[in-house]
Design a protein around this motif. Structure first.
Motif, PDB file in Angstrom:
ATOM      1  N   GLY A  32     -82.839  30.142   8.323  1.00 17.91           N
ATOM      2  CA  GLY A  32     -84.298  30.074   8.308  1.00 17.91           C
ATOM      3  C   GLY A  32     -84.799  28.728   7.806  1.00 17.91           C
ATOM      4  O   GLY A  32     -85.769  28.176   8.335  1.00 17.91           O
ATOM      5  N   ARG A  33     -84.130  28.192   6.778  1.00 26.83           N
ATOM      6  CA  ARG A  33     -84.514  26.872   6.254  1.00 26.83           C
ATOM      7  C   ARG A  33     -84.273  25.782   7.289  1.00 26.83           C
ATOM      8  O   ARG A  33     -85.092  24.872   7.447  1.00 26.83           O
ATOM      9  N   PHE A  34     -83.151  25.862   7.993  1.00 26.41           N
ATOM     10  CA  PHE A  34     -82.881  24.884   9.046  1.00 26.41           C
ATOM     11  C   PHE A  34     -83.923  24.994  10.155  1.00 26.41           C
ATOM     12  O   PHE A  34     -84.328  23.992  10.737  1.00 26.41           O
ATOM     13  N   GLY A  35     -84.339  26.219  10.448  1.00 28.25           N
ATOM     14  CA  GLY A  35     -85.324  26.424  11.507  1.00 28.25           C
ATOM     15  C   GLY A  35     -86.666  25.793  11.205  1.00 28.25           C
ATOM     16  O   GLY A  35     -87.447  25.506  12.117  1.00 28.25           O
ATOM     17  N   LYS A  36     -86.968  25.561   9.920  1.00 28.83           N
ATOM     18  CA  LYS A  36     -88.241  24.943   9.549  1.00 28.83           C
ATOM     19  C   LYS A  36     -88.251  23.438   9.777  1.00 28.83           C
ATOM     20  O   LYS A  36     -89.307  22.807   9.718  1.00 28.83           O
ATOM     21  N   VAL A  37     -87.064  22.868  10.002  1.00 32.79           N
ATOM     22  CA  VAL A  37     -86.981  21.438  10.336  1.00 32.79           C
ATOM     23  C   VAL A  37     -87.246  21.311  11.832  1.00 32.79           C
ATOM     24  O   VAL A  37     -86.406  21.651  12.658  1.00 32.79           O
ATOM     25  N   LYS A  38     -88.426  20.852  12.200  1.00 35.08           N
ATOM     26  CA  LYS A  38     -88.848  20.844  13.607  1.00 35.08           C
ATOM     27  C   LYS A  38     -88.097  19.807  14.441  1.00 35.08           C
ATOM     28  O   LYS A  38     -87.844  20.019  15.619  1.00 35.08           O
ATOM     29  N   ASN A  39     -87.742  18.684  13.824  1.00 32.92           N
ATOM     30  CA  ASN A  39     -87.047  17.633  14.561  1.00 32.92           C
ATOM     31  C   ASN A  39     -85.588  18.022  14.756  1.00 32.92           C
ATOM     32  O   ASN A  39     -84.832  18.146  13.788  1.00 32.92           O
ATOM     33  N   SER A  40     -85.177  18.211  16.008  1.00 37.11           N
ATOM     34  CA  SER A  40     -83.811  18.686  16.275  1.00 37.11           C
ATOM     35  C   SER A  40     -82.756  17.660  15.864  1.00 37.11           C
ATOM     36  O   SER A  40     -81.667  18.031  15.427  1.00 37.11           O
ATOM     37  N   TYR A  41     -83.075  16.371  15.987  1.00 36.66           N
ATOM     38  CA  TYR A  41     -82.117  15.340  15.592  1.00 36.66           C
ATOM     39  C   TYR A  41     -81.927  15.312  14.071  1.00 36.66           C
ATOM     40  O   TYR A  41     -80.809  15.176  13.574  1.00 36.66           O
ATOM     41  N   LEU A  42     -83.040  15.463  13.352  1.00 37.78           N
ATOM     42  CA  LEU A  42     -82.962  15.502  11.891  1.00 37.78           C
ATOM     43  C   LEU A  42     -82.197  16.735  11.431  1.00 37.78           C
ATOM     44  O   LEU A  42     -81.394  16.677  10.495  1.00 37.78           O
ATOM     45  N   ARG A  43     -82.432  17.855  12.122  1.00 35.67           N
ATOM     46  CA  ARG A  43     -81.718  19.091  11.810  1.00 35.67           C
ATOM     47  C   ARG A  43     -80.222  18.921  12.032  1.00 35.67           C
ATOM     48  O   ARG A  43     -79.402  19.384  11.241  1.00 35.67           O
ATOM     49  N   LEU A  44     -79.869  18.212  13.096  1.00 38.45           N
ATOM     50  CA  LEU A  44     -78.465  17.960  13.401  1.00 38.45           C
ATOM     51  C   LEU A  44     -77.814  17.070  12.342  1.00 38.45           C
ATOM     52  O   LEU A  44     -76.670  17.297  11.944  1.00 38.45           O
ATOM     53  N   VAL A  45     -78.559  16.067  11.870  1.00 41.79           N
ATOM     54  CA  VAL A  45     -78.037  15.162  10.838  1.00 41.79           C
ATOM     55  C   VAL A  45     -77.807  15.922   9.535  1.00 41.79           C
ATOM     56  O   VAL A  45     -76.758  15.777   8.894  1.00 41.79           O
ATOM     57  N   PHE A  46     -78.777  16.740   9.141  1.00 36.42           N
ATOM     58  CA  PHE A  46     -78.624  17.535   7.917  1.00 36.42           C
ATOM     59  C   PHE A  46     -77.419  18.460   8.009  1.00 36.42           C
ATOM     60  O   PHE A  46     -76.604  18.544   7.097  1.00 36.42           O
ATOM     61  N   GLY A  47     -77.317  19.160   9.126  1.00 30.00           N
ATOM     62  CA  GLY A  47     -76.208  20.092   9.305  1.00 30.00           C
ATOM     63  C   GLY A  47     -74.867  19.381   9.301  1.00 30.00           C
ATOM     64  O   GLY A  47     -73.908  19.833   8.661  1.00 30.00           O
ATOM     65  N   GLY A  48     -74.791  18.255  10.011  1.00 27.95           N
ATOM     66  CA  GLY A  48     -73.542  17.504  10.054  1.00 27.95           C
ATOM     67  C   GLY A  48     -73.135  16.959   8.705  1.00 27.95           C
ATOM     68  O   GLY A  48     -71.953  16.967   8.343  1.00 27.95           O
ATOM     69  N   ALA A  49     -74.124  16.474   7.937  1.00 22.13           N
ATOM     70  CA  ALA A  49     -73.828  15.920   6.611  1.00 22.13           C
ATOM     71  C   ALA A  49     -73.306  17.003   5.664  1.00 22.13           C
ATOM     72  O   ALA A  49     -72.315  16.801   4.950  1.00 22.13           O
ATOM     73  N   ILE A  50     -73.962  18.162   5.683  1.00 22.12           N
ATOM     74  CA  ILE A  50     -73.532  19.267   4.818  1.00 22.12           C
ATOM     75  C   ILE A  50     -72.143  19.741   5.211  1.00 22.12           C
ATOM     76  O   ILE A  50     -71.266  19.937   4.361  1.00 22.12           O
ATOM     77  N   LEU A  51     -71.941  19.918   6.515  1.00 20.82           N
ATOM     78  CA  LEU A  51     -70.652  20.396   7.004  1.00 20.82           C
ATOM     79  C   LEU A  51     -69.540  19.395   6.694  1.00 20.82           C
ATOM     80  O   LEU A  51     -68.443  19.772   6.274  1.00 20.82           O
ATOM     81  N   GLY A  52     -69.804  18.095   6.897  1.00 20.97           N
ATOM     82  CA  GLY A  52     -68.802  17.072   6.617  1.00 20.97           C
ATOM     83  C   GLY A  52     -68.413  17.034   5.152  1.00 20.97           C
ATOM     84  O   GLY A  52     -67.221  16.908   4.810  1.00 20.97           O
ATOM     85  N   LEU A  53     -69.394  17.162   4.269  1.00 22.74           N
ATOM     86  CA  LEU A  53     -69.113  17.152   2.832  1.00 22.74           C
ATOM     87  C   LEU A  53     -68.269  18.357   2.425  1.00 22.74           C
ATOM     88  O   LEU A  53     -67.300  18.223   1.663  1.00 22.74           O
ATOM     89  N   LEU A  54     -68.617  19.541   2.948  1.00 23.77           N
ATOM     90  CA  LEU A  54     -67.881  20.754   2.594  1.00 23.77           C
ATOM     91  C   LEU A  54     -66.445  20.707   3.105  1.00 23.77           C
ATOM     92  O   LEU A  54     -65.512  21.127   2.404  1.00 23.77           O
ATOM     93  N   ILE A  55     -66.262  20.198   4.316  1.00 24.47           N
ATOM     94  CA  ILE A  55     -64.895  20.105   4.867  1.00 24.47           C
ATOM     95  C   ILE A  55     -64.080  19.070   4.113  1.00 24.47           C
ATOM     96  O   ILE A  55     -62.864  19.230   3.927  1.00 24.47           O
ATOM     97  N   PHE A  56     -64.732  18.015   3.638  1.00 15.35           N
ATOM     98  CA  PHE A  56     -64.023  17.018   2.827  1.00 15.35           C
ATOM     99  C   PHE A  56     -63.525  17.641   1.519  1.00 15.35           C
ATOM    100  O   PHE A  56     -62.410  17.377   1.068  1.00 15.35           O
ATOM    101  N   ILE A  57     -64.359  18.492   0.915  1.00 15.18           N
ATOM    102  CA  ILE A  57     -63.979  19.140  -0.344  1.00 15.18           C
ATOM    103  C   ILE A  57     -62.911  20.196  -0.105  1.00 15.18           C
ATOM    104  O   ILE A  57     -61.909  20.265  -0.821  1.00 15.18           O
ATOM    105  N   PHE A  58     -63.141  21.037   0.909  1.00 13.22           N
ATOM    106  CA  PHE A  58     -62.195  22.109   1.240  1.00 13.22           C
ATOM    107  C   PHE A  58     -61.878  22.058   2.737  1.00 13.22           C
ATOM    108  O   PHE A  58     -62.599  22.653   3.556  1.00 13.22           O
ATOM    109  N   PRO A  59     -60.833  21.345   3.146  1.00 12.35           N
ATOM    110  CA  PRO A  59     -60.475  21.248   4.573  1.00 12.35           C
ATOM    111  C   PRO A  59     -60.227  22.596   5.239  1.00 12.35           C
ATOM    112  O   PRO A  59     -60.359  22.713   6.464  1.00 12.35           O
ATOM    113  N   SER A  60     -59.886  23.611   4.466  1.00 12.95           N
ATOM    114  CA  SER A  60     -59.620  24.932   5.052  1.00 12.95           C
ATOM    115  C   SER A  60     -60.879  25.566   5.648  1.00 12.95           C
ATOM    116  O   SER A  60     -60.799  26.555   6.383  1.00 12.95           O
ATOM    117  N   LEU A  61     -62.066  24.996   5.359  1.00 10.45           N
ATOM    118  CA  LEU A  61     -63.309  25.518   5.922  1.00 10.45           C
ATOM    119  C   LEU A  61     -63.496  25.096   7.372  1.00 10.45           C
ATOM    120  O   LEU A  61     -64.355  25.625   8.074  1.00 10.45           O
TER     121      LEU A  61
END
Length: 364
Positions: A32-61
């Motif tokens: 729902g929070r991601f859905g409030k970001v209207k700009n699809s490119y900005l939403r993609l950047v946020f999602g990619g940054a969060i996902l990249g950080l989490l995978i760096f911490i725990f590659p098993s994710l």
């Protein structure tokens, strides 16, 4: 399976139910929070940054997590931490348990970041991963902090059934699916115990599955209530009327009279040059002054318009729109998209479409 382990499988069921509740709540909230970001490119950047950080911490994710599950089932559960930056803490039993909890927390965030930012993902694979790690966590907790010893691989399998039963609200599906995966029915009693208790636990906090909640959120949930089912099949976009002549807020009364003379409706939307909705003018409200030519040039639309209390969004469900009609008593409601004027939706057209769909629905 040993009868003495039944209390531990009950504990696993309660834990699985709580994890399932966290899974459902966190996934819906973050998407729902991601859905409030209207700009699809900005939403993609946020999602990619969060996902990249989490995978760096725990590659098993990364990915579905099937490799990590296979390692756990083969008695090599430490490998899910061994690949991370915290591999030096494996020998510390307390920190190891804490890291397993962090994996459970971050897996849902990673899943929501993927789907919320526009990526492709589902519920089935993450629920299996969460179940395997949950069962492994409970088993390692028992083996490390109590005098009892249990099978970590068995608890991981049963944990999968527990999370599936909780997240999907489908205990029977979870029980027989995991029983088929094991290739036998030796674990059937603990599967039944854990899946049932997990389902009862999450049902206390959340009576609907994540699939049901997603459908309801999009207004696509078909229920046994015929009115709601028919309304769920109707879309605002298909019922919008655009044959209303707009006018600029800086226009004069004389300009308004010209617009009225060519209009077939008794409502005039006031829209600026950017398409932003500014207000409405009802003919009934200005009937007394439209026949006074002496004030045509000195009276402006911005002084005659008013902003309606109730508007409709293109994304709203028809059930919500119907409630607005009932609450306001209005015959027409203006439809906006990000503050921009789109058109109107009328009570008469909604009722006509509803009556047609209800007839088709009843005939079927």
């Amino acid at each position: 399976f040993i009868l003495n382990e039944i209390p531990f499988f009950i504990l696993l069921g309660i834990f699985s139910g709580l994890v399932s509740y966290y899974f459902t709540w966190a996934a819906m909230y973050l998407e729902g929070r991601f859905g409030k970001v209207k700009n699809s490119y900005l939403r993609l950047v946020f999602g990619g940054a969060i996902l990249g950080l989490l995978i760096f911490i725990f590659p098993s994710l990364f990915g579905e997590g099937y490799e990590a599950l296979m390692d756990i089932l083969h008695g090599e559960g430490e490998t899910i931490i061994n690949q991370s930056i915290f591999k030096d803490f494996i020998e510390n039993k307390y920190l190891f348990l804490l890291l397993l909890l962090l994996i459970l927390i971050f897996k849902v965030i990673a899943m929501a970041a993927t789907t919320g930012s526009g990526g492709v993902g589902g519920i089935f694979a993450p629920s299996l991963f969460m179940g395997g790690v949950s069962g492994f966590f409970v088993a390692r907790f028992i083996n490390s902090l109590t005098p009892f010893k249990v099978s970590e691989s068995n608890f991981s399998l049963v944990g999968m059934a527990g999370i599936m039963a909780g997240v999907m609200h489908a205990p029977l599906t979870a029980i027989f699916l995991i029983a088929e995966i094991t290739g036998g029915y030796e674990l059937l009693p603990p599967l039944i115990i854990t899946a049932t208790i997990s389902y009862l636990t999450i049902n206390y906090f959340e009576p609907h599955s994540i699939y049901t909640k997603r459908l309801a959120q999009r207004g696509e949930l078909m229920t046994h209530h015929k009115d709601k089912a028919v309304l769920s099949m109707m879309k605002v976009k298909k019922l919008i009327e655009t044959n209303f002549n707009p006018i600029h807020p800086d226009a004069t009364l004389g300009d308004l009279v010209k617009v009225i003379s060519s209009s077939s409706r008794n409502i005039i939307p006031v829209v600026d040059e950017d398409g932003t909705f500014c207000g409405l003018i009802f003919m009934d409200h200005i009937r007394e002054i439209i026949f006074k030519p002496e004030i045509y040039r000195t009276t402006f639309v911005r002084n005659l318009m008013f902003m309606p209390e109730t508007t409709v969004s293109q994304q709203e469900s028809m059930e919500a729109v119907a409630q607005k009609f009932q609450k306001t008593g209005k015959f027409n409601l203006v439809v906006l998209k990000d503050g921009k004027y789109i058109g109107f939706i009328s009570r008469a057209r909604v009722f006509s479409a509803y009556r047609k769909l209800l007839k088709d629905f009843s005939d079927d």
